[in-house]
Design a protein around this motif. Structure first.
Motif, PDB file in Angstrom:
ATOM      1  N   MET A   1      32.675  41.599  45.107  1.00 61.85           N
ATOM      2  CA  MET A   1      33.468  42.803  45.333  1.00 61.85           C
ATOM      3  C   MET A   1      34.540  42.981  44.263  1.00 61.85           C
ATOM      4  O   MET A   1      34.841  44.082  43.840  1.00 61.85           O
ATOM      5  N   LYS A   2      35.146  41.839  43.840  1.00 64.98           N
ATOM      6  CA  LYS A   2      36.176  41.944  42.821  1.00 64.98           C
ATOM      7  C   LYS A   2      35.590  42.481  41.522  1.00 64.98           C
ATOM      8  O   LYS A   2      36.190  43.298  40.841  1.00 64.98           O
ATOM      9  N   ARG A   3      34.380  42.001  41.183  1.00 63.87           N
ATOM     10  CA  ARG A   3      33.763  42.476  39.940  1.00 63.87           C
ATOM     11  C   ARG A   3      33.380  43.945  40.049  1.00 63.87           C
ATOM     12  O   ARG A   3      33.487  44.711  39.096  1.00 63.87           O
TER      13      ARG A   3
ATOM     14  N   ASN B   1      48.166  41.387  45.581  1.00 62.27           N
ATOM     15  CA  ASN B   1      47.401  40.249  45.109  1.00 62.27           C
ATOM     16  C   ASN B   1      45.984  40.206  45.667  1.00 62.27           C
ATOM     17  O   ASN B   1      45.716  40.641  46.774  1.00 62.27           O
ATOM     18  N   ASP B   2      45.116  39.589  44.886  1.00 64.96           N
ATOM     19  CA  ASP B   2      43.771  39.243  45.347  1.00 64.96           C
ATOM     20  C   ASP B   2      43.918  38.174  46.446  1.00 64.96           C
ATOM     21  O   ASP B   2      44.524  37.108  46.222  1.00 64.96           O
ATOM     22  N   THR B   3      43.373  38.414  47.622  1.00 64.96           N
ATOM     23  CA  THR B   3      43.550  37.481  48.749  1.00 64.96           C
ATOM     24  C   THR B   3      42.861  36.146  48.506  1.00 64.96           C
ATOM     25  O   THR B   3      43.252  35.121  49.098  1.00 64.96           O
TER      26      THR B   3
ATOM     27  N   ARG C   1      43.201  34.323  46.129  1.00 60.15           N
ATOM     28  CA  ARG C   1      44.102  33.408  45.438  1.00 60.15           C
ATOM     29  C   ARG C   1      44.920  32.591  46.440  1.00 60.15           C
ATOM     30  O   ARG C   1      45.559  31.596  46.072  1.00 60.15           O
ATOM     31  N   ASN C   2      44.966  33.056  47.697  1.00 59.28           N
ATOM     32  CA  ASN C   2      45.734  32.390  48.750  1.00 59.28           C
ATOM     33  C   ASN C   2      47.218  32.343  48.440  1.00 59.28           C
ATOM     34  O   ASN C   2      47.901  31.334  48.639  1.00 59.28           O
ATOM     35  N   THR C   3      47.722  33.460  47.880  1.00 61.96           N
ATOM     36  CA  THR C   3      49.166  33.610  47.688  1.00 61.96           C
ATOM     37  C   THR C   3      49.614  34.862  48.422  1.00 61.96           C
ATOM     38  O   THR C   3      48.795  35.658  48.898  1.00 61.96           O
ATOM     39  N   ASN C   4      50.917  35.065  48.513  1.00 66.48           N
ATOM     40  CA  ASN C   4      51.442  36.253  49.189  1.00 66.48           C
ATOM     41  C   ASN C   4      50.794  37.519  48.616  1.00 66.48           C
ATOM     42  O   ASN C   4      50.639  37.655  47.402  1.00 66.48           O
ATOM     43  N   SER C   5      50.453  38.408  49.507  1.00 68.35           N
ATOM     44  CA  SER C   5      49.703  39.583  49.066  1.00 68.35           C
ATOM     45  C   SER C   5      50.531  40.552  48.245  1.00 68.35           C
ATOM     46  O   SER C   5      50.000  41.306  47.441  1.00 68.35           O
TER      47      SER C   5
ATOM     48  N   ASP D   1      36.227  31.819  40.248  1.00 61.68           N
ATOM     49  CA  ASP D   1      36.293  31.849  38.780  1.00 61.68           C
ATOM     50  C   ASP D   1      37.049  33.052  38.244  1.00 61.68           C
ATOM     51  O   ASP D   1      36.965  33.375  37.064  1.00 61.68           O
ATOM     52  N   GLY D   2      37.796  33.737  39.090  1.00 59.41           N
ATOM     53  CA  GLY D   2      38.621  34.845  38.626  1.00 59.41           C
ATOM     54  C   GLY D   2      39.221  35.634  39.768  1.00 59.41           C
ATOM     55  O   GLY D   2      38.755  35.553  40.911  1.00 59.41           O
ATOM     56  N   TYR D   3      40.287  36.400  39.456  1.00 59.93           N
ATOM     57  CA  TYR D   3      41.008  37.144  40.485  1.00 59.93           C
ATOM     58  C   TYR D   3      41.394  38.512  39.920  1.00 59.93           C
ATOM     59  O   TYR D   3      41.722  38.650  38.730  1.00 59.93           O
ATOM     60  N   GLY D   4      41.379  39.505  40.783  1.00 60.63           N
ATOM     61  CA  GLY D   4      41.800  40.848  40.398  1.00 60.63           C
ATOM     62  C   GLY D   4      42.976  41.306  41.226  1.00 60.63           C
ATOM     63  O   GLY D   4      42.936  41.259  42.453  1.00 60.63           O
TER      64      GLY D   4
END
Length: 374
Positions: A1-3, A56-58, A60-64, A180-183
């Motif tokens: 979905m990110k791609r 944020n991309d979820t 990544r498991n950081t604050n949105s 392998d990547g985040y958007g």
């Protein structure tokens, strides 16, 4: 979905390039009153402090949602294109209280504008960068890129306001072992401050000088000689001139008026006795002179008499005066007003026009002239 989201944004940006071009060609003259985006631009360097937020991309498991801040340094390289070197930073809490994750990005961004200066200018944004990320279990670098769009508005001649939104993709394969990547989506606000003296306004177009007038079609002193050929410009009105426009001595030809030798005698006023051929030629020439003076009433003449070289100077002087007087009287007797006649004047044997050593030359010198006054 990110791609898919990244691919969709790339396609949207490529399609938007055509829209920007269409907007640019439709920019009105009012949009470009101060500095036309298609002809001139402010090429000074600027700094652009930025503050904004990430969604944020979820994975990544950081604050949105998280604040970011940054600084750009750049300049316009063309009327509708700017380049920035930039750096920005964000720091986020890792979900479930597992410490902090931070990111420093360093890159170059290009913005492609539409519209004229001093107006709201939409633009597209494209950037590439290196992304440095830190967390409890990772510290490394990865490439990243972003695409976006924004609006810019000139506030003063040295500052702009800029707001933009877009999508940044980070090929980070270390923060999470199975990713392998985040958007991330972002929204940023910048104040652009140019430094240095503003560019000088372009000089107004100067109309080329009118072509030089054609002197061959002009005659300023109205003497009948065009300015190109006139070597004596400014001659007085009515002056008789030659082919070069210079005053010339004009003589009404009375050469057919031939005087008998030693005529007239002192006190003699009978023209028939004085002239060599009174009935045929001489009287006819005098009548033509009368007709000429009557047709040109503005002409004034000097009546001058001459002799050949026979006789003494004193006698010839007196004789030339009597010859001038004969013609003078003939003219006035036939209607020429004396106010138009200067003289009669005698010149004796001066100014011969024939050779006094021959009979024919001496006959030419026994003459009178009507010399037109300039």
């Amino acid at each position: 979905m990110k791609r898919k989201g990244l691919y969709f944004l790339i396609a949207l940006a490529l399609g938007g390039v055509g829209a920007v071009h269409a907007q640019d060609t439709a920019a009105t003259a009012a949009d470009s009153a101060s500095m036309d985006a298609t002809s001139s631009y402010d090429g000074r360097w600027y700094i652009a402090p930025t503050v904004g937020g990430y969604y944020n991309d979820t994975d990544r498991n950081t604050n949105s949602r998280q604040i970011y801040y940054g600084l750009g340094v750049g300049r316009f390289i063309a009327p509708n294109v700017s380049l920035d070197l930039f750096a920005d930073r964000t720091s986020r809490d890792v979900d479930a209280g597992n410490g902090k994750w931070s990111n420093n990005a360093y890159g170059v961004a290009a913005r492609f504008y539409a519209g004229g200066w001093n107006a709201w200018r939409p633009y597209l944004l494209a950037a590439v960068m290196g992304s440095q990320h830190h967390s409890a279990g990772d510290s490394g670098w990865s490439p990243a890129a972003e695409l976006g769009a924004g609006l810019s508005k000139t506030i003063t001649d040295s500052s702009d306001f800029r707001v933009e939104a877009g999508y940044r993709y980070d090929w980070d394969d270390k923060t999470q072992p199975r990713e392998d990547g985040y958007g991330d989506w972002f929204l940023g606000l910048s104040i652009v401050s140019r430094f240095g003296a503003p560019p000088a306004a372009p000089a107004p177009a100067v109309a080329p000088p009118p072509p030089a007038p054609d002197c061959s079609t002009m005659d300023d002193d109205k003497d009948g000689v065009n300015n190109c050929d006139d070597k004596c410009p400014g001659t007085a009105a009515g002056t008789i001139v030659d082919a070069t426009g210079c005053p010339q001595k004009v003589v009404i030809d009375l050469r057919g008026v031939n005087f008998k030798f030693d005529r007239p005698k002192k006190g003699e006023t009978n023209i028939a006795k004085s002239l060599a051929e009174p009935s045929a030629d001489s009287i006819s020439v005098l009548d033509q002179a009368v007709d000429t003076l009557q047709r040109y009433p503005q002409v004034h003449v000097t009546v001058a008499g001459y002799t050949d070289s026979k006789g003494t100077d004193a006698y010839n002087q007196s004789l030339s005066e009597r010859r001038a007087k004969i013609v003078y009287d003939y003219l006035t007797a036939h209607g020429i007003d004396a106010s138009r006649l200067e003289g009669p004047i005698g010149h004796g044997e001066n100014d011969p026009i024939g050779d006094n050593a021959t009979d024919s030359g001496r006959a030419q010198n026994r003459r009178t002239e009507l010399q037109v006054q300039q």
